[in-house]
Design a protein around this motif. Structure first.
Motif, mmCIF file in Angstrom:
data_model
loop_
_atom_site.group_PDB
_atom_site.id
_atom_site.type_symbol
_atom_site.label_atom_id
_atom_site.label_comp_id
_atom_site.label_asym_id
_atom_site.label_seq_id
_atom_site.Cartn_x
_atom_site.Cartn_y
_atom_site.Cartn_z
ATOM 1 N N GLN A 1 1.037 -1.174 0.150
ATOM 2 C CA GLN A 1 -0.018 -0.003 -0.067
ATOM 3 C C GLN A 1 1.012 1.270 -0.092
ATOM 4 O OE1 GLN A 1 -3.072 -0.229 -0.488
ATOM 5 N NE2 GLN A 1 -3.864 2.224 0.202
ATOM 6 N N VAL A 2 0.717 2.111 -0.984
ATOM 7 C CA VAL A 2 1.531 3.085 -0.874
ATOM 8 C C VAL A 2 1.143 4.501 0.033
ATOM 9 C CG1 VAL A 2 1.788 5.318 -2.362
ATOM 10 C CG2 VAL A 2 1.688 3.000 -3.449
ATOM 11 N N GLN A 3 1.907 4.855 0.753
ATOM 12 C CA GLN A 3 1.729 5.962 1.652
ATOM 13 C C GLN A 3 2.225 7.529 1.093
ATOM 14 O OE1 GLN A 3 3.196 4.239 5.411
ATOM 15 N NE2 GLN A 3 0.766 3.708 5.805
ATOM 16 N N LEU A 4 1.334 8.461 1.389
ATOM 17 C CA LEU A 4 1.836 9.592 1.342
ATOM 18 C C LEU A 4 1.877 10.528 2.425
ATOM 19 C CD1 LEU A 4 -0.262 10.292 -2.060
ATOM 20 C CD2 LEU A 4 2.522 9.988 -1.719
ATOM 21 N N VAL A 5 3.034 11.246 2.838
ATOM 22 C CA VAL A 5 3.099 11.793 4.256
ATOM 23 C C VAL A 5 3.682 13.162 4.195
ATOM 24 C CG1 VAL A 5 4.066 11.810 6.375
ATOM 25 C CG2 VAL A 5 3.443 9.519 5.198
ATOM 26 N N GLU A 6 2.723 14.171 4.221
ATOM 27 C CA GLU A 6 2.848 15.405 4.446
ATOM 28 C C GLU A 6 3.359 16.169 5.576
ATOM 29 O OE1 GLU A 6 -1.247 14.766 2.439
ATOM 30 O OE2 GLU A 6 -0.147 14.101 4.247
ATOM 31 N N SER A 7 4.116 17.048 5.193
ATOM 32 C CA SER A 7 5.019 17.796 6.460
ATOM 33 C C SER A 7 5.118 19.482 6.098
ATOM 34 C CB SER A 7 6.283 17.219 6.965
ATOM 35 O OG SER A 7 7.111 17.235 5.870
ATOM 36 N N GLY A 8 5.333 20.278 7.157
ATOM 37 C CA GLY A 8 5.854 21.622 6.817
ATOM 38 C C GLY A 8 4.889 22.590 7.052
ATOM 39 N N GLY A 9 3.694 22.040 7.437
ATOM 40 C CA GLY A 9 2.612 23.305 7.765
ATOM 41 C C GLY A 9 2.787 23.750 9.008
ATOM 42 N N GLY A 10 1.909 24.898 8.976
ATOM 43 C CA GLY A 10 1.985 25.743 10.503
ATOM 44 C C GLY A 10 1.466 26.911 10.406
ATOM 45 N N LEU A 11 1.644 28.000 11.274
ATOM 46 C CA LEU A 11 1.430 29.211 11.453
ATOM 47 C C LEU A 11 2.362 30.155 10.733
ATOM 48 C CD1 LEU A 11 -0.748 31.384 12.566
ATOM 49 C CD2 LEU A 11 0.474 31.358 14.490
ATOM 50 N N VAL A 12 1.734 30.854 9.631
ATOM 51 C CA VAL A 12 2.746 31.682 8.963
ATOM 52 C C VAL A 12 1.808 33.201 8.960
ATOM 53 C CG1 VAL A 12 3.710 32.051 6.854
ATOM 54 C CG2 VAL A 12 3.167 29.789 7.530
ATOM 55 N N GLN A 13 2.717 34.234 8.770
ATOM 56 C CA GLN A 13 2.311 35.493 8.829
ATOM 57 C C GLN A 13 1.843 35.843 7.329
ATOM 58 O OE1 GLN A 13 5.065 38.245 10.332
ATOM 59 N NE2 GLN A 13 4.056 37.837 12.499
ATOM 60 N N PRO A 14 1.016 36.637 7.158
ATOM 61 C CA PRO A 14 0.443 37.240 5.585
ATOM 62 C C PRO A 14 1.834 37.722 4.978
ATOM 63 C CG PRO A 14 -1.219 37.829 7.151
ATOM 64 C CD PRO A 14 -0.050 37.116 7.965
ATOM 65 N N GLY A 15 2.009 37.416 3.704
ATOM 66 C CA GLY A 15 3.223 37.717 2.811
ATOM 67 C C GLY A 15 4.516 36.838 3.023
ATOM 68 N N GLY A 16 4.175 35.982 3.963
ATOM 69 C CA GLY A 16 5.367 34.887 4.301
ATOM 70 C C GLY A 16 5.382 33.673 3.427
ATOM 71 N N SER A 17 6.353 32.969 3.681
ATOM 72 C CA SER A 17 6.558 31.824 2.706
ATOM 73 C C SER A 17 6.517 30.629 3.532
ATOM 74 C CB SER A 17 7.925 31.713 2.047
ATOM 75 O OG SER A 17 7.976 33.103 1.241
ATOM 76 N N VAL A 18 6.255 29.504 2.840
ATOM 77 C CA VAL A 18 6.242 27.967 3.650
ATOM 78 C C VAL A 18 6.525 27.204 2.475
ATOM 79 C CG1 VAL A 18 3.765 27.504 3.193
ATOM 80 C CG2 VAL A 18 5.221 26.707 5.225
ATOM 81 N N ARG A 19 7.000 25.903 2.853
ATOM 82 C CA ARG A 19 7.700 24.976 2.098
ATOM 83 C C ARG A 19 6.857 23.612 2.667
ATOM 84 N NH1 ARG A 19 11.623 24.543 -2.314
ATOM 85 N NH2 ARG A 19 11.672 22.458 -2.750
ATOM 86 N N LEU A 20 6.187 23.004 1.635
ATOM 87 C CA LEU A 20 5.325 21.703 2.279
ATOM 88 C C LEU A 20 6.097 20.838 1.553
ATOM 89 C CD1 LEU A 20 1.601 22.793 1.852
ATOM 90 C CD2 LEU A 20 3.339 23.114 3.743
ATOM 91 N N SER A 21 6.032 19.441 2.131
ATOM 92 C CA SER A 21 6.785 18.361 1.706
ATOM 93 C C SER A 21 5.874 17.290 1.762
ATOM 94 C CB SER A 21 7.908 17.938 2.258
ATOM 95 O OG SER A 21 8.822 17.090 1.397
ATOM 96 N N CYS A 22 6.016 16.304 0.650
ATOM 97 C CA CYS A 22 5.162 14.953 0.729
ATOM 98 C C CYS A 22 6.275 13.844 0.247
ATOM 99 C CB CYS A 22 3.969 15.385 -0.629
ATOM 100 S SG CYS A 22 3.219 13.591 -0.789
ATOM 101 N N ALA A 23 6.194 13.122 1.093
ATOM 102 C CA ALA A 23 7.030 11.843 0.987
ATOM 103 C C ALA A 23 6.427 10.772 0.742
ATOM 104 C CB ALA A 23 7.885 11.655 2.265
ATOM 105 N N ALA A 24 6.583 9.939 -0.560
ATOM 106 C CA ALA A 24 5.887 8.844 -0.935
ATOM 107 C C ALA A 24 6.708 7.407 -0.537
ATOM 108 C CB ALA A 24 5.990 8.696 -2.455
ATOM 109 N N SER A 25 5.953 6.618 -0.185
ATOM 110 C CA SER A 25 6.754 5.154 0.246
ATOM 111 C C SER A 25 7.281 4.670 -0.696
ATOM 112 C CB SER A 25 5.679 4.560 1.199
ATOM 113 O OG SER A 25 4.615 4.138 0.450
ATOM 114 N N GLY A 26 6.989 4.868 -1.941
ATOM 115 C CA GLY A 26 7.495 4.002 -3.247
ATOM 116 C C GLY A 26 8.108 5.103 -4.069
#
Length: 128
Positions: A1-26
């Protein structure tokens, strides 16, 4: 079974930046299409960006063009989403999803209906 796991979210101020990541098990290259979706409590789920296996071209929703960039790393088997100039309307839970099967174009599959595998999501809150 393939799994996708996200990370990187949170509280960010307007105008700011964030980088989200998704790791696949395959292997990430096994996906015909993979991408990012978001949902806020009061809105329908929205496909914000998807990328296809064949030509590596990315699709972006009009609402995020110029601010969102999707990156695929075939060695790390990850899909990242760089988000710049965050706005309050970017608040929501961001999901990674993909499909091994070509049901339609990358753009059309970015509506999420044909995606077979979904992560559990990572929340992004844009607030001062």
């Amino acid at each position: 079974q393939v799994q996708l796991v996200e990370s990187g979210g949170g509280l960010v101020q307007p105008g700011g930046s964030v980088r989200l990541s998704c790791a696949a098990s395959g292997r990430i290259t096994d996906f015909y299409v993979i991408g990012w979706f978001r949902q806020a409590g009061w809105r329908d789920r929205e496909g914000v960006s998807c990328i296809g296996r064949r030509d590596n071209r990315a699709y972006y929703a009009d609402s995020v063009k110029g601010r969102f960039t999707i990156f695929r790393d075939n060695v790390k088997n990850t899909i990242d989403l760089q988000i710049n100039d965050l706005k309050s309307e970017d608040t929501g839970v961001y999901y990674c999803a993909g499909s091994f099967v070509r049901m339609a174009s990358v753009k059309d599959m970015c509506d999420g209906v044909s995606m077979d595998y979904w992560g559990k999501g990572t929340p992004v809150t844009v607030s001062s």
